[in-house]
Motif scaffolding. Sequence first.
Motif, PDB file in Angstrom:
ATOM      1  N   PHE A 140       0.854  -1.195   0.000  1.00  0.00           N
ATOM      2  CA  PHE A 140       0.000   0.000   0.000  1.00  0.00           C
ATOM      3  C   PHE A 140       0.891   1.246   0.000  1.00  0.00           C
ATOM      4  O   PHE A 140       1.065   1.890   1.042  1.00  0.00           O
ATOM      5  N   PRO A 141       1.482   1.555  -1.138  1.00  0.00           N
ATOM      6  CA  PRO A 141       2.478   2.638  -1.182  1.00  0.00           C
ATOM      7  C   PRO A 141       1.916   4.024  -0.892  1.00  0.00           C
ATOM      8  O   PRO A 141       2.683   4.952  -0.618  1.00  0.00           O
ATOM      9  N   HIS A 142       0.598   4.184  -0.921  1.00  0.00           N
ATOM     10  CA  HIS A 142      -0.007   5.490  -0.625  1.00  0.00           C
ATOM     11  C   HIS A 142      -0.292   5.662   0.860  1.00  0.00           C
ATOM     12  O   HIS A 142      -0.765   6.720   1.277  1.00  0.00           O
ATOM     13  N   TYR A 143      -0.014   4.646   1.673  1.00  0.00           N
ATOM     14  CA  TYR A 143      -0.203   4.708   3.118  1.00  0.00           C
ATOM     15  C   TYR A 143       1.154   4.709   3.822  1.00  0.00           C
ATOM     16  O   TYR A 143       2.126   4.129   3.329  1.00  0.00           O
ATOM     17  N   PHE A 144       1.209   5.340   4.997  1.00  0.00           N
ATOM     18  CA  PHE A 144       2.326   5.123   5.911  1.00  0.00           C
ATOM     19  C   PHE A 144       1.861   4.066   6.912  1.00  0.00           C
ATOM     20  O   PHE A 144       0.669   3.744   7.016  1.00  0.00           O
ATOM     21  N   ILE A 145       2.774   3.525   7.699  1.00  0.00           N
ATOM     22  CA  ILE A 145       2.398   2.646   8.802  1.00  0.00           C
ATOM     23  C   ILE A 145       3.467   2.730   9.872  1.00  0.00           C
ATOM     24  O   ILE A 145       4.658   2.935   9.577  1.00  0.00           O
ATOM     25  N   GLY A 146       3.041   2.618  11.114  1.00  0.00           N
ATOM     26  CA  GLY A 146       3.979   2.649  12.232  1.00  0.00           C
ATOM     27  C   GLY A 146       3.504   1.741  13.338  1.00  0.00           C
ATOM     28  O   GLY A 146       2.365   1.255  13.334  1.00  0.00           O
ATOM     29  N   SER A 147       4.375   1.526  14.294  1.00  0.00           N
ATOM     30  CA  SER A 147       4.040   0.674  15.429  1.00  0.00           C
ATOM     31  C   SER A 147       4.330   1.411  16.721  1.00  0.00           C
ATOM     32  O   SER A 147       5.331   2.111  16.845  1.00  0.00           O
ATOM     33  N   ASN A 148       3.436   1.240  17.682  1.00  0.00           N
ATOM     34  CA  ASN A 148       3.758   1.706  19.016  1.00  0.00           C
ATOM     35  C   ASN A 148       4.929   0.916  19.568  1.00  0.00           C
ATOM     36  O   ASN A 148       5.198  -0.212  19.134  1.00  0.00           O
ATOM     37  N   ALA A 149       5.626   1.508  20.522  1.00  0.00           N
ATOM     38  CA  ALA A 149       6.699   0.794  21.208  1.00  0.00           C
ATOM     39  C   ALA A 149       6.092  -0.358  22.015  1.00  0.00           C
ATOM     40  O   ALA A 149       4.878  -0.407  22.250  1.00  0.00           O
ATOM     41  N   ASP A 150       6.938  -1.266  22.444  1.00  0.00           N
ATOM     42  CA  ASP A 150       6.454  -2.491  23.090  1.00  0.00           C
ATOM     43  C   ASP A 150       6.671  -2.505  24.596  1.00  0.00           C
ATOM     44  O   ASP A 150       6.622  -3.572  25.220  1.00  0.00           O
ATOM     45  N   LEU A 151       6.900  -1.335  25.200  1.00  0.00           N
ATOM     46  CA  LEU A 151       7.075  -1.262  26.644  1.00  0.00           C
ATOM     47  C   LEU A 151       6.042  -0.311  27.248  1.00  0.00           C
ATOM     48  O   LEU A 151       5.610   0.641  26.591  1.00  0.00           O
ATOM     49  N   PRO A 152       5.644  -0.562  28.514  1.00  0.00           N
ATOM     50  CA  PRO A 152       4.713   0.359  29.169  1.00  0.00           C
ATOM     51  C   PRO A 152       5.285   1.785  29.233  1.00  0.00           C
ATOM     52  O   PRO A 152       6.486   1.990  29.119  1.00  0.00           O
ATOM     53  N   ILE A 153       4.417   2.735  29.395  1.00  0.00           N
ATOM     54  CA  ILE A 153       4.707   4.177  29.491  1.00  0.00           C
ATOM     55  C   ILE A 153       4.970   4.775  28.121  1.00  0.00           C
ATOM     56  O   ILE A 153       4.377   5.786  27.749  1.00  0.00           O
ATOM     57  N   VAL A 154       5.860   4.149  27.336  1.00  0.00           N
ATOM     58  CA  VAL A 154       6.164   4.682  26.005  1.00  0.00           C
ATOM     59  C   VAL A 154       5.394   3.957  24.906  1.00  0.00           C
ATOM     60  O   VAL A 154       5.519   4.287  23.726  1.00  0.00           O
ATOM     61  N   GLY A 155       4.596   2.949  25.296  1.00  0.00           N
ATOM     62  CA  GLY A 155       3.825   2.185  24.318  1.00  0.00           C
ATOM     63  C   GLY A 155       2.413   2.708  24.196  1.00  0.00           C
ATOM     64  O   GLY A 155       2.049   3.730  24.772  1.00  0.00           O
ATOM     65  N   GLY A 156       1.590   1.995  23.439  1.00  0.00           N
ATOM     66  CA  GLY A 156       0.209   2.391  23.240  1.00  0.00           C
ATOM     67  C   GLY A 156      -0.676   1.859  24.349  1.00  0.00           C
ATOM     68  O   GLY A 156      -0.213   1.297  25.347  1.00  0.00           O
ATOM     69  N   SER A 157      -1.999   2.025  24.163  1.00  0.00           N
ATOM     70  CA  SER A 157      -2.952   1.609  25.184  1.00  0.00           C
ATOM     71  C   SER A 157      -3.205   0.107  25.154  1.00  0.00           C
ATOM     72  O   SER A 157      -3.688  -0.448  26.137  1.00  0.00           O
ATOM     73  N   ILE A 158      -2.912  -0.555  24.031  1.00  0.00           N
ATOM     74  CA  ILE A 158      -3.097  -2.001  23.931  1.00  0.00           C
ATOM     75  C   ILE A 158      -1.752  -2.638  23.577  1.00  0.00           C
ATOM     76  O   ILE A 158      -1.295  -2.564  22.438  1.00  0.00           O
ATOM     77  N   LEU A 159      -1.113  -3.245  24.576  1.00  0.00           N
ATOM     78  CA  LEU A 159       0.163  -3.926  24.355  1.00  0.00           C
ATOM     79  C   LEU A 159      -0.022  -5.433  24.228  1.00  0.00           C
ATOM     80  O   LEU A 159       0.925  -6.146  23.898  1.00  0.00           O
ATOM     81  N   SER A 160      -1.250  -5.910  24.481  1.00  0.00           N
ATOM     82  CA  SER A 160      -1.489  -7.356  24.518  1.00  0.00           C
ATOM     83  C   SER A 160      -1.711  -7.970  23.143  1.00  0.00           C
ATOM     84  O   SER A 160      -1.701  -9.192  23.010  1.00  0.00           O
ATOM     85  N   HIS A 161      -1.925  -7.135  22.108  1.00  0.00           N
ATOM     86  CA  HIS A 161      -2.192  -7.661  20.772  1.00  0.00           C
ATOM     87  C   HIS A 161      -1.323  -6.922  19.760  1.00  0.00           C
ATOM     88  O   HIS A 161      -1.408  -5.698  19.634  1.00  0.00           O
ATOM     89  N   ASP A 162      -0.521  -7.688  19.039  1.00  0.00           N
ATOM     90  CA  ASP A 162       0.397  -7.082  18.072  1.00  0.00           C
ATOM     91  C   ASP A 162      -0.386  -6.389  16.961  1.00  0.00           C
ATOM     92  O   ASP A 162      -1.219  -7.012  16.285  1.00  0.00           O
ATOM     93  N   HIS A 163      -0.115  -5.109  16.772  1.00  0.00           N
ATOM     94  CA  HIS A 163      -0.823  -4.346  15.745  1.00  0.00           C
ATOM     95  C   HIS A 163      -0.006  -3.133  15.346  1.00  0.00           C
ATOM     96  O   HIS A 163       0.949  -2.745  16.025  1.00  0.00           O
TER      97      HIS A 163
END
Length: 500
Positions: A250-273
């Motif tokens: 999908f070259p017209h989209y960007f994509i990123g990932s939250n970090a995988d540690l608490p505090i600096v990660g996202g609200s859902i760390l239990s499911h890879d996304h």
Amino acid sequence: MTRNINYTVSELVEYAISRELITEEDRAYATARLMKLLGLSDFEPQKTKGARPLADILSDALDYAYEKGLIEENSVVYRDLFDTELMGALIDRPSGVNARFRELYRKNPRLATDYFYSLACNSNYIRTDRIAKDMKWQVESAYGNIDITVNLSKPEKDPKAIAAAKKLAPSGYPKCLLCHENEGYAGTLSKPARQNLRQIPFDMAGSPWFLQYSPYVYYNEHCIALSSEHTPMKIDRSSFEKLLGFVDCFPHYFIGSNADLPIVGGSILSHDHMQGGRYTFAMERAEIEIPLSFRDFEDITAGIVAWPLAVIRLRSNSRERLVELADKILIAWRAYSDPEANIFAETDGEPHNTITPIARRRGEDFELDLALRNNLTTEEHPLGLYHPHSEHHNIKKENIGLIEVMGLAVLPSRLKAEIELMKDAVNKKIPFTDIPELTKHAEWFSRFEHSYVFTEENTEEIIKLEIGKTFVRVLEDAGVYKTDKAGRAAFLRFVDYVNK
């Protein structure tokens, strides 16, 4: 009321056909499904006049359902459960959606995502009427124009629904809000209904993943790529392979990932996304401040980005070479400590260093931004040294996740009412300390109140400007290396460490 509900059902069916959720051939079938859900034993089709907004049509259907006892309470939680079920009756099955997506993808990936995003909006999975209420503005900064949003599209649960949800038996299905099993799920008082959710299966660097859109749309075409398995977030070499594989598809989209540690990660760390979309953030527009060269990777363009967080940008036409170098940097960062710069890889066996990665295309090239993160806590900053500091908590206290890292503030909904209260207090010259809801803003306001001449016309603009400036300082709090001379020198020490 029978005549009115006949008209409402007719409107819903006409809406679904006009938005290509169903076809004319589905008219009788869709009508029968709506009749069942609304408890109708008889129906007389009505000729509709014009096209009303979907939210208005659904509101009439929900009022009828409440009057007839089909929903227990006339509150947002119960109404959302029921109107999602109604819309679920007006959308194609996953197999049909997937087939249409694949057909369009073979022509052009953008055609496929255009179709899929329209489907998410037209099916009311993305509640566009609520999204339209979000507050949005931009603030100029030394790092470019920063986006500020006060998100109002997440409904507040009413006390009765909260109390009723506590009485429900615990359920582990679906395991979380990101699991594939949410597709078609009826929902409960504690879990949202998802009968109108559709997900597209696709190969993510050799692993089965799904593509869907966020129901809250923090930016244009805000999509979520999620693992088919309920596995925890983990940033490793395969993360870079997935990110670059996605932007290849999908070259017209960007994509990123939250970090995988608490505090600096996202609200859902239990499911890879991962999260992506079609939007240009301030971080993407930021230029290289200090060019870098990595040993054995001289063919890759690299540099430190002029950004409040510590970001290394890598660019190449080779996905494989980018993965190699990104993995090398990640491994080095995981193990790196620099006490002089308050960087510790671990304390008492707890790891602290990780990365927030973002991928995009630049013409024919692939580009990776690697934001270096650290979740160390101290006595002075118990919520995180590289987290919003306490003097900014009146504006932003929550984690700085992927979206904020890229330069878009997602601020709490309470600020909408508080901005109005602040505006009124300033114009009436009432001290913030005299208003309970504004006491938390009193010290913050005192820092700039004498820098402006306030009028009824400019007060809200000034308050929004200062909110934006505060968010920029929050981003600077989150930077493991500051943008001053000492910070850049410390950053380059890490680059030297990678090059050893």
